[in-house]
Design a protein around this motif. Structure first.
Motif, PDB file in Angstrom:
ATOM      1  N   LEU A   1       0.836  -1.206   0.000  1.00 38.31           N
ATOM      2  CA  LEU A   1       0.000   0.000   0.000  1.00 38.31           C
ATOM      3  C   LEU A   1       0.868   1.252   0.000  1.00 38.31           C
ATOM      4  O   LEU A   1       0.557   2.229  -0.673  1.00 38.31           O
ATOM      5  N   SER A   2       1.945   1.211   0.772  1.00 41.68           N
ATOM      6  CA  SER A   2       2.843   2.366   0.846  1.00 41.68           C
ATOM      7  C   SER A   2       4.181   1.910   1.407  1.00 41.68           C
ATOM      8  O   SER A   2       4.234   1.076   2.306  1.00 41.68           O
ATOM      9  N   LYS A   3       5.246   2.501   0.893  1.00 43.25           N
ATOM     10  CA  LYS A   3       6.574   2.184   1.412  1.00 43.25           C
ATOM     11  C   LYS A   3       6.786   2.772   2.801  1.00 43.25           C
ATOM     12  O   LYS A   3       7.789   2.461   3.457  1.00 43.25           O
ATOM     13  N   LEU A   4       5.852   3.589   3.258  1.00 44.64           N
ATOM     14  CA  LEU A   4       5.947   4.187   4.591  1.00 44.64           C
ATOM     15  C   LEU A   4       5.150   3.398   5.633  1.00 44.64           C
ATOM     16  O   LEU A   4       5.149   3.771   6.801  1.00 44.64           O
ATOM     17  N   ILE A   5       4.468   2.331   5.218  1.00 50.34           N
ATOM     18  CA  ILE A   5       3.755   1.464   6.158  1.00 50.34           C
ATOM     19  C   ILE A   5       4.567   0.181   6.263  1.00 50.34           C
ATOM     20  O   ILE A   5       4.496  -0.694   5.391  1.00 50.34           O
ATOM     21  N   THR A   6       5.364   0.068   7.326  1.00 48.48           N
ATOM     22  CA  THR A   6       6.323  -1.050   7.425  1.00 48.48           C
ATOM     23  C   THR A   6       6.252  -1.765   8.772  1.00 48.48           C
ATOM     24  O   THR A   6       7.257  -1.878   9.481  1.00 48.48           O
ATOM     25  N   PRO A   7       5.094  -2.268   9.145  1.00 49.18           N
ATOM     26  CA  PRO A   7       5.042  -3.042  10.395  1.00 49.18           C
ATOM     27  C   PRO A   7       5.693  -4.405  10.210  1.00 49.18           C
ATOM     28  O   PRO A   7       5.822  -4.904   9.084  1.00 49.18           O
ATOM     29  N   LYS A   8       6.108  -5.010  11.296  1.00 45.39           N
ATOM     30  CA  LYS A   8       6.635  -6.371  11.277  1.00 45.39           C
ATOM     31  C   LYS A   8       5.503  -7.311  11.670  1.00 45.39           C
ATOM     32  O   LYS A   8       5.193  -7.459  12.849  1.00 45.39           O
ATOM     33  N   LEU A   9       4.882  -7.905  10.666  1.00 42.75           N
ATOM     34  CA  LEU A   9       3.728  -8.774  10.926  1.00 42.75           C
ATOM     35  C   LEU A   9       4.167 -10.050  11.626  1.00 42.75           C
ATOM     36  O   LEU A   9       5.212 -10.627  11.306  1.00 42.75           O
ATOM     37  N   GLU A  10       3.354 -10.503  12.559  1.00 40.72           N
ATOM     38  CA  GLU A  10       3.622 -11.741  13.300  1.00 40.72           C
ATOM     39  C   GLU A  10       2.716 -12.847  12.764  1.00 40.72           C
ATOM     40  O   GLU A  10       1.830 -13.338  13.454  1.00 40.72           O
ATOM     41  N   LEU A  11       2.926 -13.210  11.506  1.00 38.85           N
ATOM     42  CA  LEU A  11       2.078 -14.229  10.893  1.00 38.85           C
ATOM     43  C   LEU A  11       2.496 -15.612  11.365  1.00 38.85           C
ATOM     44  O   LEU A  11       3.667 -15.984  11.231  1.00 38.85           O
TER      45      LEU A  11
ATOM     46  N   TRP B   1      -1.719  -5.168  12.610  1.00 42.37           N
ATOM     47  CA  TRP B   1      -0.316  -4.981  12.235  1.00 42.37           C
ATOM     48  C   TRP B   1       0.574  -4.699  13.439  1.00 42.37           C
ATOM     49  O   TRP B   1       1.804  -4.700  13.317  1.00 42.37           O
ATOM     50  N   LEU B   2      -0.035  -4.457  14.581  1.00 41.17           N
ATOM     51  CA  LEU B   2       0.745  -4.170  15.790  1.00 41.17           C
ATOM     52  C   LEU B   2       1.209  -5.470  16.437  1.00 41.17           C
ATOM     53  O   LEU B   2       0.573  -6.520  16.266  1.00 41.17           O
ATOM     54  N   PRO B   3       2.293  -5.413  17.214  1.00 37.84           N
ATOM     55  CA  PRO B   3       2.742  -6.626  17.915  1.00 37.84           C
ATOM     56  C   PRO B   3       1.681  -7.109  18.893  1.00 37.84           C
ATOM     57  O   PRO B   3       0.899  -6.314  19.444  1.00 37.84           O
ATOM     58  N   THR B   4       1.649  -8.418  19.126  1.00 39.05           N
ATOM     59  CA  THR B   4       0.708  -8.949  20.117  1.00 39.05           C
ATOM     60  C   THR B   4       1.043  -8.440  21.514  1.00 39.05           C
ATOM     61  O   THR B   4       0.151  -8.281  22.347  1.00 39.05           O
ATOM     62  N   ASP B   5       2.321  -8.180  21.757  1.00 35.06           N
ATOM     63  CA  ASP B   5       2.756  -7.610  23.038  1.00 35.06           C
ATOM     64  C   ASP B   5       3.218  -6.186  22.775  1.00 35.06           C
ATOM     65  O   ASP B   5       4.297  -5.956  22.220  1.00 35.06           O
ATOM     66  N   LEU B   6       2.404  -5.222  23.164  1.00 36.44           N
ATOM     67  CA  LEU B   6       2.744  -3.816  22.942  1.00 36.44           C
ATOM     68  C   LEU B   6       3.796  -3.313  23.920  1.00 36.44           C
ATOM     69  O   LEU B   6       4.388  -2.254  23.689  1.00 36.44           O
ATOM     70  N   GLY B   7       4.027  -4.062  24.988  1.00 36.36           N
ATOM     71  CA  GLY B   7       4.941  -3.614  26.030  1.00 36.36           C
ATOM     72  C   GLY B   7       4.161  -3.037  27.198  1.00 36.36           C
ATOM     73  O   GLY B   7       3.227  -2.240  27.007  1.00 36.36           O
ATOM     74  N   GLU B   8       4.542  -3.439  28.402  1.00 32.83           N
ATOM     75  CA  GLU B   8       3.840  -2.918  29.577  1.00 32.83           C
ATOM     76  C   GLU B   8       4.004  -1.406  29.657  1.00 32.83           C
ATOM     77  O   GLU B   8       3.050  -0.670  29.886  1.00 32.83           O
TER      78      GLU B   8
END
Length: 628
Positions: free
Chosen positions: A262-272, A408-415
């Motif tokens: 979709l965009s080169k500026l959308i670069t999440p690390k997917l946890e597939l 697209w966000l990590p399953t663990d966002l961090g406490e």
């Protein structure tokens, strides 16, 4: 005397010859066999000094052998001896020719111990054994062989595994992993028990049937149809259910669309998750349906969007919105018969003339903005299609698109974490679900948008230098340096020319430095970070998309208090201002998320919308609609 012995010798010889010739000349006569003896030669006796003298010996009588069985034998041993050879030998000879009897003494035998003697039992004649009675045996029971569960389908599963696992959106690697998972299970079924789905299979099927609750498309996970008595269809159904479960898990984690396309500026690390991981977790769980559902985001923000989606669908109006016919694009001042329909759809009053006036264009621009379209106030074909959709349906699509970005966000966002919502122009420091700090931010301009990704902040720099990024260098500095060699120096920049002709431009620390007095670093491929700014007046603007891509933070020393801990207070950091550049490590890396939330549902269920300043929301929504 000598003469007598000679006669006896001759008689014995003749008797032996008669016995040898008996079989050839025997004749059966009342049980006796007569054997004629050969003619005896004349016997001549020669005396010394005398004439030979012939001796006339009378011919012997006929020798008779009695072959009838003797009744004198009293034991089994005597009977056996009789069977072997002989009978009684009798002669009717001249008495003068018979063998003399020997008078031998009886041998003395030692006495026999009576205890060692055993009476001889008479031999009983053997009677014919009676025939064995015919016994009717009861019929043998059927033998029940219990095979391991599902073994009867193993051959069919092995034959169909590759074909049945071939869903269009699964990669070749995922299909191969599914086939390998069955092979590791001896090609026994995972979800078929006998002739129907097992408890785990029914749980998975139920979850797939409710995929729409999480904004997924139920039609992507249509359950296989099988016949209870058809082992081939049972085997294929088991494999297909496994493939659907893998597809659902991947979609729930953000695999429906590739954000980088979709965009080169959308670069999440997917946890597939891999197919192996999904099947392993499902088969080892007591509630496979709950495990499958857990692949969807569990974050509070996502759950509130999910609840709002369910609410919209319950109260969805059944009356469709009036359809606006297609036609040419309408701009201000144009006349068209569709104008009254457009005004009615936008909630405007009727007009005397079907003129597309300024009030209609302004109302249409507001609608376009809410719909994620270009807010130009022009009735285009895309805007007509959006107007034909009920408001609740449009909001459903918007919420589903926002739910997709949560995947697209990590399953663990961090406490402990920092979250920057780009369209909202806000930064928040969170401890769990508790907000501990909030500040306004300035983000990138549409032509130099702030990227969307997650990372770890690990250090802070006080009195930073700013190295002009290549994009700015190319657009602004190089043209200025070409016209004026002192272009950079007159503005307070240090220009360095390398041996290979490369040019770098650095702005030293100071009050006019573009980064201000402090920057917060999380090294990334986009070379963006959070920092201070000398232009603090810009924080008063409602829309704050002014930067070249980095995020400028209001009151950065208050943020430093949150990330550096009690050792480095804001007062201590400010005392470093004006001195040399200083790098300070964070006590531990801190999660930071640059997100793009245009639709946010609060704890009360109210929906807040924010401008789609980069068009990312529209890209996601359109991609999902095109997939459908």
């Amino acid at each position: 005397m000598r003469l007598r012995r000679l006669v006896e010798t001759v008689s014995a010889t003749a008797l032996g010859l008669a016995l040898l010739l008996a079989p050839a000349t025997a004749q059966e006569t009342t049980g006796e066999l007569g054997i004629p003896l050969p003619e005896q030669p004349a016997l001549v006796i020669v005396k010394r000094d005398a004439e030979p003298q012939r001796l006339d010996i009378p011919a012997p009588a006929e020798v008779t052998l009695d072959l009838r069985p003797s009744t004198d034998l009293q034991s089994a041993e005597a009977a056996e001896a009789k069977d072997m050879v002989t009978g009684a030998l009798s002669t009717q000879p001249d008495r003068s020719l018979t063998e003399p009897e020997l008078d031998l003494p009886e041998p003395e035998m030692p006495p026999v111990d009576p205890a060692l003697t055993k009476p001889i039992e008479p031999v009983q004649p053997q009677l014919a054994k009676p025939a064995a009675p015919q016994i009717d045996l009861p019929p043998l029971p059927d033998v029940a062989v219990t095979l391991p569960a599902g073994l009867e389908l193993s051959g069919r599963i092995a034959a169909q595994a590759e074909i049945a696992a071939a869903l269009p959106r699964l990669s070749a690697r995922e299909r191969a992993d599914i086939v390998a998972a069955y092979a590791a299970n001896e090609n026994r079924p995972f979800w078929i028990d006998g002739k129907d789905l097992s408890a785990a299979g029914k749980q998975i099927a139920a979850r797939l049937g409710h995929a729409g609750e999480d904004g997924l498309r139920t039609g992507d996970y249509l359950l296989p149809v099988f016949e209870a008595n058809d082992k081939d269809s049972l085997a294929a159904a088991d494999i297909r259910l496994s493939a659907l479960a893998v597809l659902y898990a991947r979609d729930a984690r953000g695999g429906r669309i590739d954000p980088r396309r979709l965009s080169k500026l959308i670069t999440p690390k997917l946890e597939l998750p891999s197919a192996t991981e999904v099947l392993s977790e499902l088969t080892g769980s007591a509630d496979a349906g709950a495990v499958l559902a857990a692949y969807n985001p569990q974050h509070a923000g996502y759950q509130r969007l999910k609840a709002k989606l369910a609410e919209l669908r319950i109260h969805k109006p059944e009356t469709p919105v009036a359809r606006i016919p297609a036609g040419p694009a309408l701009k201000v001042g144009m006349r068209d018969a569709r104008v009254p329909l457009v005004r009615a759809r936008l909630g405007l009053g009727s007009s005397e003339e079907p003129v597309f006036d300024r009030s209609t264009a302004l109302a249409l621009a507001d609608f376009q903005k809410q719909a994620g379209l270009r807010a130009d106030g022009v009735l285009s074909d895309q805007t007509v299609a959006a107007l034909a959709m009920p408001p609740s349906t449009r909001l459903e699509s918007d919420i589903v698109a926002q739910m997709e970005r949560w995947r697209w966000l990590p399953t663990d966002l961090g406490e402990n974490r920092i979250v920057v919502n780009i369209p909202e122009y806000k930064m928040r420091v969170m401890h769990g679900e508790k907000l501990v700090h909030e500040a306004r931010v300035i983000v990138g301009k549409p032509e130099s948008a702030t990227p969307v990704f997650s990372h770890k902040m690990d250090h802070v720099v006080v009195n930073p230098s700013w190295f002009v990024p290549p994009s700015i260098l190319k657009k602004e500095f190089l043209p200025g340096l070409a016209n004026d060699p002192n272009y950079g120096a007159r503005r307070g920049y240090v220009v360095t020319r390398g041996k290979n002709g490369n040019i770098s431009v650095r702005q030293p620390p100071g009050e006019r430095n573009a980064l201000g007095w402090i920057k917060f670093m999380f090294p990334n491929d986009h070379a963006v970070y959070l920092h201070d700014t000398p232009n603090r007046s810009l924080f008063g603007a409602g829309k704050r998309a002014f930067s070249h891509g980095c995020v400028r933070v209001e009151n950065p020393f208050a943020l430093a208090d949150q990330v550096l801990g009690p050792e480095w207070t804001a007062e201590r950091l400010k005392r470093l201002i004006g001195s040399g550049e200083r790098t300070i490590k964070l006590p531990q890396p801190l999660a930071i998320h640059l997100v793009y939330e245009t639709f946010v549902v609060n704890e009360a269920g109210a929906v807040s919308t924010f401008d789609d300043i980069y068009g990312f929301h529209r890209l996601v929504r359109n991609a999902l609609e095109q997939r459908s």
